[in-house]
Motif scaffolding. Structure first.
Motif, PDB file in Angstrom:
ATOM      1  N   LYS A  21       0.835  -1.204   0.000  1.00 28.09           N
ATOM      2  CA  LYS A  21       0.000   0.000   0.000  1.00 28.09           C
ATOM      3  C   LYS A  21       0.871   1.256   0.000  1.00 28.09           C
ATOM      4  N   THR A  22       0.540   2.197  -0.885  1.00 27.07           N
ATOM      5  CA  THR A  22       1.256   3.474  -0.946  1.00 27.07           C
ATOM      6  C   THR A  22       0.430   4.547  -0.251  1.00 27.07           C
ATOM      7  N   LEU A  23       1.022   5.153   0.771  1.00 23.14           N
ATOM      8  CA  LEU A  23       0.306   6.142   1.574  1.00 23.14           C
ATOM      9  C   LEU A  23       1.166   7.382   1.790  1.00 23.14           C
ATOM     10  N   VAL A  24       0.492   8.501   2.032  1.00 22.49           N
ATOM     11  CA  VAL A  24       1.190   9.745   2.370  1.00 22.49           C
ATOM     12  C   VAL A  24       1.407   9.760   3.876  1.00 22.49           C
ATOM     13  N   PRO A  25       2.603  10.064   4.340  1.00 24.25           N
ATOM     14  CA  PRO A  25       2.886  10.062   5.787  1.00 24.25           C
ATOM     15  C   PRO A  25       2.002  11.047   6.553  1.00 24.25           C
ATOM     16  N   ARG A  26       1.691  10.694   7.784  1.00 20.76           N
ATOM     17  CA  ARG A  26       0.958  11.578   8.681  1.00 20.76           C
ATOM     18  C   ARG A  26       1.919  12.270   9.632  1.00 20.76           C
ATOM     19  N   ASP A  27       1.437  13.366  10.240  1.00 18.61           N
ATOM     20  CA  ASP A  27       2.240  14.093  11.227  1.00 18.61           C
ATOM     21  C   ASP A  27       2.134  13.379  12.577  1.00 18.61           C
ATOM     22  N   LEU A  28       2.848  12.278  12.690  1.00 15.64           N
ATOM     23  CA  LEU A  28       2.816  11.465  13.899  1.00 15.64           C
ATOM     24  C   LEU A  28       4.214  10.918  14.143  1.00 15.64           C
ATOM     25  N   SER A  29       4.631  10.876  15.391  1.00 16.07           N
ATOM     26  CA  SER A  29       5.960  10.362  15.732  1.00 16.07           C
ATOM     27  C   SER A  29       5.907   8.845  15.820  1.00 16.07           C
ATOM     28  N   PHE A  30       6.312   8.180  14.746  1.00 10.65           N
ATOM     29  CA  PHE A  30       6.317   6.720  14.746  1.00 10.65           C
ATOM     30  C   PHE A  30       7.394   6.181  15.683  1.00 10.65           C
ATOM     31  N   ASP A  31       8.477   6.907  15.838  1.00  8.12           N
ATOM     32  CA  ASP A  31       9.531   6.479  16.770  1.00  8.12           C
ATOM     33  C   ASP A  31       8.992   6.419  18.196  1.00  8.12           C
ATOM     34  N   ARG A  32       8.145   7.373  18.528  1.00  6.95           N
ATOM     35  CA  ARG A  32       7.552   7.374  19.861  1.00  6.95           C
ATOM     36  C   ARG A  32       6.602   6.199  20.038  1.00  6.95           C
ATOM     37  N   VAL A  33       5.818   5.898  19.015  1.00  6.27           N
ATOM     38  CA  VAL A  33       4.902   4.761  19.082  1.00  6.27           C
ATOM     39  C   VAL A  33       5.683   3.466  19.289  1.00  6.27           C
ATOM     40  N   VAL A  34       6.757   3.292  18.521  1.00  3.03           N
ATOM     41  CA  VAL A  34       7.587   2.088  18.651  1.00  3.03           C
ATOM     42  C   VAL A  34       8.205   2.013  20.038  1.00  3.03           C
ATOM     43  N   GLY A  35       8.689   3.142  20.533  1.00  2.09           N
ATOM     44  CA  GLY A  35       9.288   3.157  21.863  1.00  2.09           C
ATOM     45  C   GLY A  35       8.286   2.818  22.951  1.00  2.09           C
ATOM     46  N   LYS A  52      -6.647   5.643  11.154  1.00  5.07           N
ATOM     47  CA  LYS A  52      -5.984   4.706  12.080  1.00  5.07           C
ATOM     48  C   LYS A  52      -5.363   3.533  11.334  1.00  5.07           C
ATOM     49  N   SER A  53      -6.089   2.974  10.378  1.00  5.92           N
ATOM     50  CA  SER A  53      -5.552   1.847   9.608  1.00  5.92           C
ATOM     51  C   SER A  53      -4.312   2.268   8.821  1.00  5.92           C
ATOM     52  N   SER A  54      -4.362   3.469   8.259  1.00  5.27           N
ATOM     53  CA  SER A  54      -3.222   3.975   7.490  1.00  5.27           C
ATOM     54  C   SER A  54      -1.990   4.124   8.373  1.00  5.27           C
ATOM     55  N   VAL A  55      -2.194   4.584   9.598  1.00 11.39           N
ATOM     56  CA  VAL A  55      -1.065   4.739  10.527  1.00 11.39           C
ATOM     57  C   VAL A  55      -0.437   3.382  10.834  1.00 11.39           C
ATOM     58  N   LEU A  56      -1.255   2.366  11.054  1.00 10.74           N
ATOM     59  CA  LEU A  56      -0.708   1.026  11.326  1.00 10.74           C
ATOM     60  C   LEU A  56       0.040   0.484  10.110  1.00 10.74           C
ATOM     61  N   ILE A  57      -0.483   0.738   8.923  1.00 10.32           N
ATOM     62  CA  ILE A  57       0.189   0.280   7.702  1.00 10.32           C
ATOM     63  C   ILE A  57       1.521   1.001   7.513  1.00 10.32           C
ATOM     64  N   LEU A  58       1.529   2.304   7.740  1.00 12.77           N
ATOM     65  CA  LEU A  58       2.776   3.070   7.646  1.00 12.77           C
ATOM     66  C   LEU A  58       3.792   2.585   8.682  1.00 12.77           C
ATOM     67  N   LEU A  59       3.310   2.249   9.870  1.00 12.96           N
ATOM     68  CA  LEU A  59       4.190   1.724  10.913  1.00 12.96           C
ATOM     69  C   LEU A  59       4.761   0.373  10.497  1.00 12.96           C
ATOM     70  N   ARG A  60       3.929  -0.453   9.880  1.00 14.92           N
ATOM     71  CA  ARG A  60       4.400  -1.764   9.387  1.00 14.92           C
ATOM     72  C   ARG A  60       5.523  -1.579   8.372  1.00 14.92           C
ATOM     73  N   GLN A  61       5.375  -0.650   7.480  1.00 17.42           N
ATOM     74  CA  GLN A  61       6.397  -0.390   6.463  1.00 17.42           C
ATOM     75  C   GLN A  61       7.683   0.157   7.076  1.00 17.42           C
ATOM     76  N   LYS A  62       7.545   1.002   8.082  1.00 14.97           N
ATOM     77  CA  LYS A  62       8.719   1.559   8.766  1.00 14.97           C
ATOM     78  C   LYS A  62       9.501   0.443   9.472  1.00 14.97           C
ATOM     79  N   LEU A  63       8.788  -0.445  10.149  1.00 16.46           N
ATOM     80  CA  LEU A  63       9.446  -1.537  10.868  1.00 16.46           C
ATOM     81  C   LEU A  63      10.169  -2.486   9.908  1.00 16.46           C
ATOM     82  N   LEU A  64       9.583  -2.693   8.726  1.00 12.76           N
ATOM     83  CA  LEU A  64      10.240  -3.525   7.717  1.00 12.76           C
ATOM     84  C   LEU A  64      11.550  -2.891   7.275  1.00 12.76           C
ATOM     85  N   GLN A  65      11.525  -1.573   7.029  1.00 13.59           N
ATOM     86  CA  GLN A  65      12.734  -0.862   6.614  1.00 13.59           C
ATOM     87  C   GLN A  65      13.830  -0.952   7.669  1.00 13.59           C
TER      88      GLN A  65
END
Length: 222
Positions: A21-35, A52-65
């Motif tokens: 899935k290709t999504l535009v990033p949101r203004d959310l600190s994913f590093d904070r969520v992971v921490g 909310k679903s988009s944020v989880l998908i973006l987080l999934r992609q970040k963790l893969l990277q």
């Protein structure tokens, strides 16, 4: 992922969907969520359709990277949501370590008890990030009190909306407060003399000595 679950196909489909899935990033600190997920169950809350679903998908992609073990599942899928063993099957499929992202967790049966048990038994290994629009997730009952850390998501801000539409926002003086302050300071003296308040004050000051003289002439002799 482990092949032991009877819902392997559905789980694989959602996890693959999240990666493509290709999504535009949101203004959310994913590093904070992971921490936060290393210590608590992270709950992404907010109204319906706020992303909310988009944020989880973006987080999934970040963790893969970052090379971390993670998976995304949508538990509202009509093919699986009525299964009494849905969450246990998801854990068998995923394993007991890594980041398991469960979208619409409240659609699963006994979700509160399951989260509390797995957080306690697999603490430090299994990191759970879940989402739901229901208030029961942001204000959990007794089994989850002290175990859930909510991150409330709001609809798009105006800046995010423009970014989603591909509109480039040009820098303005409002984005450079220091430069604006310097310019204002240089003009302060000139502007102050032109204001009505300044003119009134100047007249009042000029009138005060004359008023004193007049008062002295009118005053009766003792």
């Amino acid at each position: 992922m482990s092949p032991g679950s009877g819902m392997t196909t559905e789980f694989d489909e959602w996890n693959t969907y999240a990666l493509k899935k290709t999504l535009v990033p949101r203004d959310l600190s994913f590093d904070r969520v992971v921490g936060d997920a290393r210590l608590k169950i992270v709950a992404i809350t907010g109204i319906r359709r706020c992303g909310k679903s988009s944020v989880l998908i973006l987080l999934r992609q970040k963790l893969l990277q970052e090379g971390k073990n993670a998976a995304y599942l949508n538990l509202e899928d009509s093919r699986i949501k009525d299964s009494p063993a849905l969450l246990d099957d998801a854990l068998k499929w995923f394993g007991d370590s890594g980041y398991l992202l469960l979208d619409e967790i409240t659609a699963a049966k006994d979700w509160e008890g399951w989260l509390a048990r797995k957080h306690e038994m697999l603490k430090g290994r299994l990191h759970l990030v879940v989402s739901s629009s229901r208030a029961t997730l942001s204000q959990p009952s007794k089994p989850l009190r002290g175990r859930v850390l909510a991150h409330e998501l709001y609809p798009l801000s105006f800046a995010e909306f423009l970014r989603f539409k591909g509109v480039r926002v040009e820098p303005t003086t409002s984005t450079e407060p220091k430069k604006t302050a310097v310019k204002t300071t240089k003009k302060t003296k000139k502007l102050a003399l032109k204001t009505p308040a300044a003119r009134t004050t100047k007249k009042e000051v000029e009138k005060k000595p004359a008023a004193k003289v007049q008062a002295a002439k009118v005053a009766p002799k003792k």
